[in-house]
Design a protein around this motif. Structure first.
Motif, PDB file in Angstrom:
ATOM      1  N   PRO A 164     -11.841 -22.496  -4.946  1.00 36.23           N
ATOM      2  CA  PRO A 164     -12.474 -21.166  -4.880  1.00 36.23           C
ATOM      3  C   PRO A 164     -12.114 -20.289  -6.076  1.00 36.23           C
ATOM      4  O   PRO A 164     -12.940 -19.545  -6.581  1.00 36.23           O
ATOM      5  N   ALA A 165     -10.856 -20.382  -6.512  1.00 33.17           N
ATOM      6  CA  ALA A 165     -10.397 -19.638  -7.683  1.00 33.17           C
ATOM      7  C   ALA A 165      -9.157 -20.337  -8.215  1.00 33.17           C
ATOM      8  O   ALA A 165      -8.286 -20.746  -7.446  1.00 33.17           O
ATOM      9  N   VAL A 166      -9.080 -20.489  -9.529  1.00 28.03           N
ATOM     10  CA  VAL A 166      -7.953 -21.182 -10.126  1.00 28.03           C
ATOM     11  C   VAL A 166      -7.497 -20.398 -11.352  1.00 28.03           C
ATOM     12  O   VAL A 166      -8.320 -19.841 -12.085  1.00 28.03           O
ATOM     13  N   SER A 167      -6.187 -20.336 -11.564  1.00 26.68           N
ATOM     14  CA  SER A 167      -5.657 -19.563 -12.682  1.00 26.68           C
ATOM     15  C   SER A 167      -5.779 -20.353 -13.978  1.00 26.68           C
ATOM     16  O   SER A 167      -5.774 -21.595 -13.989  1.00 26.68           O
ATOM     17  N   LEU A 168      -5.855 -19.634 -15.087  1.00 18.45           N
ATOM     18  CA  LEU A 168      -5.904 -20.283 -16.390  1.00 18.45           C
ATOM     19  C   LEU A 168      -4.617 -21.050 -16.667  1.00 18.45           C
ATOM     20  O   LEU A 168      -4.647 -22.126 -17.280  1.00 18.45           O
ATOM     21  N   ALA A 169      -3.473 -20.510 -16.207  1.00 18.46           N
ATOM     22  CA  ALA A 169      -2.197 -21.193 -16.406  1.00 18.46           C
ATOM     23  C   ALA A 169      -2.177 -22.546 -15.699  1.00 18.46           C
ATOM     24  O   ALA A 169      -1.665 -23.536 -16.228  1.00 18.46           O
ATOM     25  N   ARG A 170      -2.747 -22.590 -14.489  1.00 11.32           N
ATOM     26  CA  ARG A 170      -2.778 -23.847 -13.744  1.00 11.32           C
ATOM     27  C   ARG A 170      -3.665 -24.870 -14.444  1.00 11.32           C
ATOM     28  O   ARG A 170      -3.329 -26.062 -14.509  1.00 11.32           O
ATOM     29  N   LEU A 171      -4.789 -24.426 -14.968  1.00 14.80           N
ATOM     30  CA  LEU A 171      -5.664 -25.337 -15.712  1.00 14.80           C
ATOM     31  C   LEU A 171      -4.964 -25.869 -16.957  1.00 14.80           C
ATOM     32  O   LEU A 171      -5.041 -27.066 -17.259  1.00 14.80           O
ATOM     33  N   LYS A 222      -1.736 -26.156 -17.547  1.00 14.88           N
ATOM     34  CA  LYS A 222      -0.641 -27.060 -17.187  1.00 14.88           C
ATOM     35  C   LYS A 222      -1.172 -28.411 -16.725  1.00 14.88           C
ATOM     36  O   LYS A 222      -0.629 -29.464 -17.083  1.00 14.88           O
ATOM     37  N   ARG A 223      -2.215 -28.392 -15.920  1.00 14.12           N
ATOM     38  CA  ARG A 223      -2.755 -29.635 -15.366  1.00 14.12           C
ATOM     39  C   ARG A 223      -3.249 -30.573 -16.458  1.00 14.12           C
ATOM     40  O   ARG A 223      -3.071 -31.793 -16.373  1.00 14.12           O
ATOM     41  N   PHE A 224      -3.873 -30.013 -17.501  1.00 16.60           N
ATOM     42  CA  PHE A 224      -4.442 -30.854 -18.550  1.00 16.60           C
ATOM     43  C   PHE A 224      -3.599 -30.840 -19.827  1.00 16.60           C
ATOM     44  O   PHE A 224      -4.045 -31.323 -20.867  1.00 16.60           O
ATOM     45  N   GLU A 225      -2.381 -30.288 -19.726  1.00 16.90           N
ATOM     46  CA  GLU A 225      -1.420 -30.276 -20.830  1.00 16.90           C
ATOM     47  C   GLU A 225      -2.048 -29.733 -22.117  1.00 16.90           C
ATOM     48  O   GLU A 225      -2.027 -30.367 -23.178  1.00 16.90           O
ATOM     49  N   MET A 226      -2.626 -28.556 -21.983  1.00 16.81           N
ATOM     50  CA  MET A 226      -3.257 -27.901 -23.125  1.00 16.81           C
ATOM     51  C   MET A 226      -2.730 -26.476 -23.253  1.00 16.81           C
ATOM     52  O   MET A 226      -2.050 -25.966 -22.364  1.00 16.81           O
ATOM     53  N   THR A 227      -3.048 -25.844 -24.367  1.00 20.98           N
ATOM     54  CA  THR A 227      -2.637 -24.460 -24.551  1.00 20.98           C
ATOM     55  C   THR A 227      -3.486 -23.544 -23.670  1.00 20.98           C
ATOM     56  O   THR A 227      -4.601 -23.910 -23.270  1.00 20.98           O
ATOM     57  N   LEU A 228      -2.957 -22.367 -23.397  1.00 21.86           N
ATOM     58  CA  LEU A 228      -3.717 -21.392 -22.621  1.00 21.86           C
ATOM     59  C   LEU A 228      -4.996 -20.998 -23.369  1.00 21.86           C
ATOM     60  O   LEU A 228      -6.045 -20.796 -22.753  1.00 21.86           O
ATOM     61  N   TRP A 229      -4.890 -20.907 -24.717  1.00 26.01           N
ATOM     62  CA  TRP A 229      -6.065 -20.541 -25.510  1.00 26.01           C
ATOM     63  C   TRP A 229      -7.213 -21.518 -25.268  1.00 26.01           C
ATOM     64  O   TRP A 229      -8.378 -21.124 -25.272  1.00 26.01           O
ATOM     65  N   ALA A 230      -6.888 -22.791 -25.079  1.00 21.52           N
ATOM     66  CA  ALA A 230      -7.938 -23.795 -24.889  1.00 21.52           C
ATOM     67  C   ALA A 230      -8.775 -23.501 -23.652  1.00 21.52           C
ATOM     68  O   ALA A 230      -9.988 -23.732 -23.639  1.00 21.52           O
ATOM     69  N   THR A 231      -8.138 -22.968 -22.597  1.00 23.38           N
ATOM     70  CA  THR A 231      -8.876 -22.683 -21.363  1.00 23.38           C
ATOM     71  C   THR A 231      -9.832 -21.500 -21.534  1.00 23.38           C
ATOM     72  O   THR A 231     -10.819 -21.385 -20.801  1.00 23.38           O
ATOM     73  N   TRP A 232      -9.556 -20.627 -22.518  1.00 27.20           N
ATOM     74  CA  TRP A 232     -10.403 -19.446 -22.725  1.00 27.20           C
ATOM     75  C   TRP A 232     -11.803 -19.825 -23.203  1.00 27.20           C
ATOM     76  O   TRP A 232     -12.739 -19.034 -23.066  1.00 27.20           O
ATOM     77  N   HIS A 233     -11.953 -21.029 -23.743  1.00 26.12           N
ATOM     78  CA  HIS A 233     -13.279 -21.450 -24.208  1.00 26.12           C
ATOM     79  C   HIS A 233     -14.251 -21.632 -23.047  1.00 26.12           C
ATOM     80  O   HIS A 233     -15.467 -21.577 -23.246  1.00 26.12           O
ATOM     81  N   LEU A 234     -13.734 -21.826 -21.842  1.00 22.57           N
ATOM     82  CA  LEU A 234     -14.600 -21.834 -20.659  1.00 22.57           C
ATOM     83  C   LEU A 234     -15.302 -20.492 -20.499  1.00 22.57           C
ATOM     84  O   LEU A 234     -16.473 -20.428 -20.112  1.00 22.57           O
ATOM     85  N   GLN A 281      -2.213 -15.639 -15.503  1.00 22.16           N
ATOM     86  CA  GLN A 281      -2.507 -15.539 -14.076  1.00 22.16           C
ATOM     87  C   GLN A 281      -3.947 -15.133 -13.772  1.00 22.16           C
ATOM     88  O   GLN A 281      -4.310 -14.964 -12.609  1.00 22.16           O
ATOM     89  N   THR A 282      -4.760 -14.968 -14.796  1.00 21.41           N
ATOM     90  CA  THR A 282      -6.174 -14.680 -14.579  1.00 21.41           C
ATOM     91  C   THR A 282      -6.826 -15.830 -13.821  1.00 21.41           C
ATOM     92  O   THR A 282      -6.676 -16.993 -14.198  1.00 21.41           O
ATOM     93  N   THR A 283      -7.511 -15.517 -12.741  1.00 20.86           N
ATOM     94  CA  THR A 283      -8.209 -16.546 -11.969  1.00 20.86           C
ATOM     95  C   THR A 283      -9.695 -16.504 -12.288  1.00 20.86           C
ATOM     96  O   THR A 283     -10.278 -15.434 -12.459  1.00 20.86           O
ATOM     97  N   VAL A 284     -10.285 -17.677 -12.370  1.00 25.25           N
ATOM     98  CA  VAL A 284     -11.701 -17.795 -12.703  1.00 25.25           C
ATOM     99  C   VAL A 284     -12.410 -18.583 -11.618  1.00 25.25           C
ATOM    100  O   VAL A 284     -11.800 -19.341 -10.866  1.00 25.25           O
ATOM    101  N   VAL A 285     -13.724 -18.381 -11.539  1.00 25.59           N
ATOM    102  CA  VAL A 285     -14.550 -19.121 -10.585  1.00 25.59           C
ATOM    103  C   VAL A 285     -15.705 -19.753 -11.352  1.00 25.59           C
ATOM    104  O   VAL A 285     -16.050 -19.332 -12.460  1.00 25.59           O
TER     105      VAL A 285
END
Length: 282
Positions: free
Chosen positions: A208-215, A217-229, A247-251
């Motif tokens: 339902p909602a997942v944090s950028l930090a969790r994403l 960590k799960r894929f062993e990437m930088t936080l910046w990489a998740t921002w491209h979503l 801790q920003t959560t995205v849907v």
């Protein structure tokens, strides 16, 4: 003696003369305009960056043309404007001129639509019935005849840099511009994102909602990489409520109840719908 170099944190600027006054402008680099633009206000910068991020915008122009409202003429460049002014002078006539701040070309299901933008501080939004509003109303009518929409956007410019929205848009836009360097090589965080994009999106869709930090960590990437979503508008978040962080959560953007997409939605929140100078249905 040492000369200290003072750097403006808002970026390189130049001074513009207008009606005897000096106005400071910011040089702005955009993906959807090859020129280095000289934009006159922080609010115009914000709107331009939001449009540059939006997948629905395919072209951005700054001060794209001038309209002679009285004589119902659209002057597409400086040469046409100067020739028109000279013609009016020679004939003893006068004009009433208006130049929009920006023009965005939107991609829609029915084809491309141009919207010209007037960006105003809330303290300077014209009142209905005054001379400036009448000029905008006549401009809107003239543009509508040519299939061009008109939008008045308003914000408290003195409070702009206190907004989480501004911080978020500045960071996302800078990250988008850094996806490739001058040699057209991909940045490391963008490479990570491209490698795991499908898996990232599948993870977002599954929760339902997942944090950028969790994403990250799960894929062993930088936080910046998740921002491209977010840059690709594949996920949705409230850009207004707080600065983006771990801790920003995205849907999933496909399941987000809000429409339209992320960056257009942020722009519409600043559109002044209480004034008759706005086009309907945009």
């Amino acid at each position: 003696m040492v000369n200290k170099l003072h750097i403006d944190p808002l970026g390189a600027t130049r001074q513009l003369g207008k009606r005897g006054a000096l106005k400071q402008a910011t040089f702005l680099q955009l993906k959807k305009n090859a020129e280095l633009l000289s934009v006159e206000s922080p609010f115009e910068v914000l709107l331009a960056k939001l449009a540059d991020l939006s997948n629905a915008v395919i072209q951005i122009d700054y001060q794209p043309f001038t309209v002679d409202v009285v004589n119902e003429r659209m002057l597409l460049n400086h040469a046409q404007l100067q020739a028109h002014r000279q013609k009016l002078k020679d004939s003893g006539m006068s004009g009433v001129f208006y130049t929009p701040d920006l023009r965005f070309r939107w991609r829609t299901p029915k084809g491309n639509v141009d919207e010209v933008i007037e960006a105003k501080d809330v303290n300077w939004v014209p009142s209905l019935g005054d001379e400036y509003t009448e000029k905008l109303l006549h401009t809107r009518a003239l543009l509508a005849q040519r299939g061009i929409q008109f939008g008045l956007y308003a914000a408290g410019v003195t409070e702009l840099y206190l907004w989480a929205l501004v911080s978020n848009v500045n960071k996302l836009h800078a990250l988008m511009l850094r996806r490739k360097d001058a040699m057209n090589a991909l940045s490391p965080d963008y490479q990570q994102y491209l490698e795991h994009r499908d898996a990232l999106l599948a993870c977002v869709k599954a929760e339902p909602a997942v944090s950028l930090a969790r994403l990250a960590k799960r894929f062993e990437m930088t936080l910046w990489a998740t921002w491209h979503l977010l840059i690709d508008e594949l996920v949705s978040v409230d850009l207004w409520c707080a600065p983006l962080g771990p801790q920003t959560t995205v849907v999933d953007a496909g399941n987000a109840p809000e429409e339209p997409a992320l960056f257009r939605r942020s722009m519409l929140a600043m559109r002044n719908t209480s004034r008759e100078v706005l086009c309907q249905g945009a």
